[in-house]
Motif scaffolding. Sequence first.
Motif, short mmCIF file in Angstrom:
data_model
loop_
_atom_site.label_atom_id
_atom_site.label_comp_id
_atom_site.label_asym_id
_atom_site.label_seq_id
_atom_site.Cartn_x
_atom_site.Cartn_y
_atom_site.Cartn_z
N THR A 92 0.81 -1.22 0.00
CA THR A 92 0.00 0.00 0.00
C THR A 92 0.84 1.27 0.00
OG1 THR A 92 -0.11 -0.04 2.41
CG2 THR A 92 -1.89 -1.13 1.22
N LEU A 93 2.15 1.12 -0.10
CA LEU A 93 3.03 2.28 0.01
C LEU A 93 2.95 3.16 -1.24
CD1 LEU A 93 5.26 3.76 1.54
CD2 LEU A 93 6.91 2.24 0.44
N THR A 94 2.79 4.45 -1.06
CA THR A 94 2.83 5.38 -2.18
C THR A 94 3.56 6.65 -1.77
OG1 THR A 94 0.81 6.61 -1.67
CG2 THR A 94 0.55 4.56 -2.93
N ARG A 95 4.20 7.26 -2.73
CA ARG A 95 4.90 8.52 -2.46
C ARG A 95 3.91 9.63 -2.13
NH1 ARG A 95 9.60 11.31 -6.19
NH2 ARG A 95 9.52 13.41 -5.28
N ARG A 96 2.77 9.60 -2.78
CA ARG A 96 1.78 10.64 -2.55
C ARG A 96 1.29 10.64 -1.12
NH1 ARG A 96 -3.84 11.31 -6.00
NH2 ARG A 96 -4.60 13.21 -4.97
N ALA A 97 1.09 9.45 -0.56
CA ALA A 97 0.64 9.37 0.83
C ALA A 97 1.71 9.89 1.78
CB ALA A 97 0.30 7.92 1.18
N PHE A 98 2.98 9.55 1.51
CA PHE A 98 4.08 10.07 2.32
C PHE A 98 4.09 11.59 2.29
CE2 PHE A 98 8.31 11.94 2.29
CZ PHE A 98 8.80 11.53 3.52
N GLU A 99 4.02 12.15 1.10
CA GLU A 99 4.09 13.61 0.96
C GLU A 99 2.91 14.29 1.66
OE1 GLU A 99 4.43 14.45 -3.17
OE2 GLU A 99 6.54 13.82 -3.28
N SER A 100 1.73 13.69 1.54
CA SER A 100 0.55 14.26 2.19
C SER A 100 0.72 14.29 3.70
CB SER A 100 -0.69 13.45 1.80
OG SER A 100 -1.83 13.92 2.48
N ASN A 101 1.20 13.19 4.26
CA ASN A 101 1.42 13.13 5.71
C ASN A 101 2.48 14.14 6.14
OD1 ASN A 101 -0.47 11.11 6.18
ND2 ASN A 101 1.02 9.46 5.98
N TYR A 102 3.56 14.21 5.40
CA TYR A 102 4.66 15.10 5.79
C TYR A 102 4.23 16.57 5.72
CZ TYR A 102 9.51 16.54 6.44
OH TYR A 102 10.67 17.09 6.95
N ARG A 103 3.48 16.91 4.68
CA ARG A 103 3.04 18.31 4.53
C ARG A 103 2.04 18.72 5.60
NH1 ARG A 103 4.42 21.10 0.08
NH2 ARG A 103 5.18 20.00 -1.77
N ALA A 104 1.43 17.76 6.28
CA ALA A 104 0.51 18.10 7.37
C ALA A 104 1.26 18.70 8.55
CB ALA A 104 -0.26 16.85 7.81
N PHE A 105 2.58 18.51 8.59
CA PHE A 105 3.38 19.00 9.72
C PHE A 105 4.49 19.97 9.31
CE2 PHE A 105 1.61 14.88 10.76
CZ PHE A 105 1.12 15.04 12.04
N HIS A 106 4.84 19.98 8.03
CA HIS A 106 5.96 20.81 7.57
C HIS A 106 5.58 21.51 6.26
CE1 HIS A 106 8.62 18.93 10.53
NE2 HIS A 106 8.17 17.76 10.13
N GLU A 107 6.07 22.72 6.11
CA GLU A 107 5.77 23.47 4.90
C GLU A 107 6.50 22.93 3.68
OE1 GLU A 107 6.53 27.59 5.47
OE2 GLU A 107 5.00 27.85 7.03
N ARG A 108 7.74 22.45 3.90
CA ARG A 108 8.55 22.02 2.77
C ARG A 108 8.91 20.55 2.88
NH1 ARG A 108 14.21 22.39 1.77
NH2 ARG A 108 14.49 23.36 3.80
N LEU A 109 8.81 19.84 1.77
CA LEU A 109 9.15 18.42 1.75
C LEU A 109 10.67 18.23 1.85
CD1 LEU A 109 6.85 17.14 -1.14
CD2 LEU A 109 6.64 16.55 1.28
N PRO A 110 11.11 17.07 2.33
CA PRO A 110 12.54 16.78 2.28
C PRO A 110 12.96 16.49 0.84
CG PRO A 110 11.33 14.87 3.04
CD PRO A 110 10.32 15.98 2.93
N GLU A 111 14.26 16.36 0.63
CA GLU A 111 14.75 15.92 -0.67
C GLU A 111 14.40 14.44 -0.80
OE1 GLU A 111 16.23 17.80 -3.01
OE2 GLU A 111 15.87 19.54 -1.71
N ILE A 112 13.67 14.08 -1.83
CA ILE A 112 13.19 12.71 -1.98
C ILE A 112 13.95 12.02 -3.11
CG2 ILE A 112 11.23 11.25 -2.52
CD1 ILE A 112 9.42 13.31 -1.23
N VAL A 113 14.57 10.90 -2.77
CA VAL A 113 15.22 10.05 -3.76
C VAL A 113 14.32 8.82 -3.91
CG1 VAL A 113 17.25 8.70 -4.36
CG2 VAL A 113 17.50 10.85 -3.08
N GLN A 114 13.62 8.73 -5.02
CA GLN A 114 12.71 7.62 -5.25
C GLN A 114 13.46 6.52 -6.00
OE1 GLN A 114 8.81 8.60 -6.57
NE2 GLN A 114 8.33 6.53 -7.26
N GLY A 115 13.82 5.48 -5.26
CA GLY A 115 14.59 4.40 -5.84
C GLY A 115 15.24 3.58 -4.75
N PRO A 116 16.04 2.60 -5.12
CA PRO A 116 16.71 1.77 -4.11
C PRO A 116 17.70 2.58 -3.29
CG PRO A 116 17.56 1.30 -6.30
CD PRO A 116 16.37 2.18 -6.50
#
Length: 301
Positions: A92-116
Amino acid sequence: MISQDTETPASLDDVKGWFPKVDQLLFTWFLERQERREQHGDLVELGSYLGKSAILMGRHLREGETFTVCDLFDSDAPDDSNQAEMNGSYATLTRRAFESNYRAFHERLPEIVQGPTSLILDHVEPETSRFVHVDASHLYEHVRGDIQAAHVMLPSGGVIVCDDYRSEHTPGVSAAVWEAVAVDGLRPICVTTQKLYGTWGDSGAVQDELLEWLQGQDDVWHEVQQVAGRPLIRAKGKAKAAAKPNDAAKLKKRLAEAEKRLARADDRLARAQHELDSVRNSASFRLGRAATALPRVLRGK
């Protein structure tokens, strides 16, 4: 896939994930200690799931520092074994869900490396990080590589946190972590039920400060063991005896409902008693009672 219609989390407890309270306290203590000592450097998390630990780490990001998160998210795994693990545990893991949760607490997302996580050294320079959380694959080969990458990213005083170092379903993590201790010079500082905290620097000084802090924590139990000639702190959250506020409210509600049921029962009993008294005072009841009270010899004639 995770539904994107879920409510926005209001607190860290609302974010799905495995991040016990004792580890939340320890993450905070280690990161605040670095801030007190003016230890600068970037933050790195290898494996983020839905962002629970990343949200806490992001609270301690300072001006001029970078927080880098590396996770497969929706990408394919680099090999069949890792893909099987992803399908079984994190379907059930998705990047969109991660970003949504993170933005609920922080204005700016971290640097995201999508991959191994094997890509992390292409994005983070050697000895530029102060805190690395390793919580990605459970397979020995991958975890071993993640710990080696952390060694490269951390200066001697940096802190590494390894998740699932002892779980029965993650023997590969255990093998990789303790290999780093026995062979690569990693010095454990403390362990909890779920995580191991260590450094390639001076662990003794950190342990002295940590023990002093733990002495004042009513909700954390701790002890010191000797492992291979070195002290190792073991910490565990204490079960709270006091009821939580919402539990107290539930108890009050149940008590009020019980009192209402008791009042209704008392009312029914009073009505039944009144009806019984009315019957006893009736002429027919008295006549019948008198008849049954005749001597046995007369009733037998």
